[in-house]
Design an enzyme around this catalytic site. Structure first.
Site, PDB file in Angstrom:
ATOM      1  N   TYR A  10       0.785  -1.233   0.000  1.00  0.00           N
ATOM      2  CA  TYR A  10       0.000   0.000   0.000  1.00  0.00           C
ATOM      3  C   TYR A  10       0.819   1.286   0.000  1.00  0.00           C
ATOM      4  O   TYR A  10       0.247   2.373  -0.039  1.00  0.00           O
ATOM      5  CB  TYR A  10      -0.956   0.005   1.197  1.00  0.00           C
ATOM      6  CG  TYR A  10      -1.940  -1.141   1.137  1.00  0.00           C
ATOM      7  CD1 TYR A  10      -2.994  -1.123   0.234  1.00  0.00           C
ATOM      8  CD2 TYR A  10      -1.791  -2.247   1.956  1.00  0.00           C
ATOM      9  CE1 TYR A  10      -3.888  -2.170   0.157  1.00  0.00           C
ATOM     10  CE2 TYR A  10      -2.687  -3.301   1.892  1.00  0.00           C
ATOM     11  CZ  TYR A  10      -3.732  -3.260   0.997  1.00  0.00           C
ATOM     12  OH  TYR A  10      -4.614  -4.299   0.922  1.00  0.00           O
ATOM     13  N   ASP A  49     -25.783  -3.293  -2.741  1.00  0.00           N
ATOM     14  CA  ASP A  49     -27.162  -2.840  -2.880  1.00  0.00           C
ATOM     15  C   ASP A  49     -27.263  -1.323  -2.757  1.00  0.00           C
ATOM     16  O   ASP A  49     -28.060  -0.689  -3.462  1.00  0.00           O
ATOM     17  CB  ASP A  49     -28.058  -3.504  -1.838  1.00  0.00           C
ATOM     18  CG  ASP A  49     -28.359  -4.964  -2.146  1.00  0.00           C
ATOM     19  OD1 ASP A  49     -28.090  -5.414  -3.283  1.00  0.00           O
ATOM     20  OD2 ASP A  49     -28.859  -5.654  -1.235  1.00  0.00           O
ATOM     21  N   HIS A  79      -8.985   0.338  -6.406  1.00  0.00           N
ATOM     22  CA  HIS A  79      -8.176  -0.449  -5.475  1.00  0.00           C
ATOM     23  C   HIS A  79      -6.717  -0.077  -5.678  1.00  0.00           C
ATOM     24  O   HIS A  79      -6.269   0.099  -6.817  1.00  0.00           O
ATOM     25  CB  HIS A  79      -8.376  -1.947  -5.701  1.00  0.00           C
ATOM     26  CG  HIS A  79      -9.780  -2.368  -5.442  1.00  0.00           C
ATOM     27  ND1 HIS A  79     -10.287  -2.490  -4.179  1.00  0.00           N
ATOM     28  CD2 HIS A  79     -10.798  -2.640  -6.296  1.00  0.00           C
ATOM     29  CE1 HIS A  79     -11.558  -2.829  -4.255  1.00  0.00           C
ATOM     30  NE2 HIS A  79     -11.891  -2.918  -5.534  1.00  0.00           N
TER      31      HIS A  79
END
EC number: 4.2.1.10
Length: 151
Positions: free
Chosen positions: A22, A84, A97
């Site tokens: 990261y 949803d 990402h």
């Protein structure tokens, strides 16, 4: 043009966790760079480790903002509730990402969000966010709308 950058669980630890995956920069520091790079966009940033808080934020801005750049972290692979919420709102969402989720563990290679997002950007480090913002910056408001599986 209001754009929300929404980060999910553990992304508050950018710069200190798994630096080989990261990187070493905090998201807050990177966000300041993004604001300078995109003066025409009104950028807002929100991060939460809590699924409900992320859903609440999507509901809050999902009918008024012009775009959402969303890194759902680990929820990307598991949260039907967040999928949803993305499906339910009108604001287009670009999934991002930092790492290439398709080059990681098998369980990370599936996104339950992807079918409801305008597109996905994965594997370009923090620059994944910049690439998503370039899309929103370059598109005329009428072109941004979602045309696939959203109602």
């Amino acid at each position: 043009m209001k754009i929300l950058i929404l980060n999910g669980p553990n992304l508050n630890l950018l710069g200190v966790r798994e630096k080989s995956v990261y990187g070493t920069e905090s998201f807050e520091s990177y966000f300041e760079e993004l604001k300078k790079s995109f003066p025409a966009l009104e950028l807002e940033y929100f991060q939460s480790n809590t699924e409900g808080a992320l859903i609440d934020k999507l509901h809050e801005v999902g009918f008024s903002y012009k775009g959402i750049v969303f890194n759902g972290g680990g929820y990307t692979h598991t949260s039907v509730a967040l999928a949803d919420a993305i499906k339910a709102i009108e604001t287009p969402v670009i999934e991002v990402h930092i790492s290439n989720i398709y080059a990681r563990d098998a369980f990370r290679q599936k996104s339950v969000f992807a079918a409801y997002c305008k597109g996905s950007i994965t594997g370009f480090g923090l620059e994944s966010y910049r690439l998503a913002l370039h899309y929103f910056e370059r598109m005329k408001p009428k072109q941004i709308g979602f045309s696939s599986q959203k109602p």
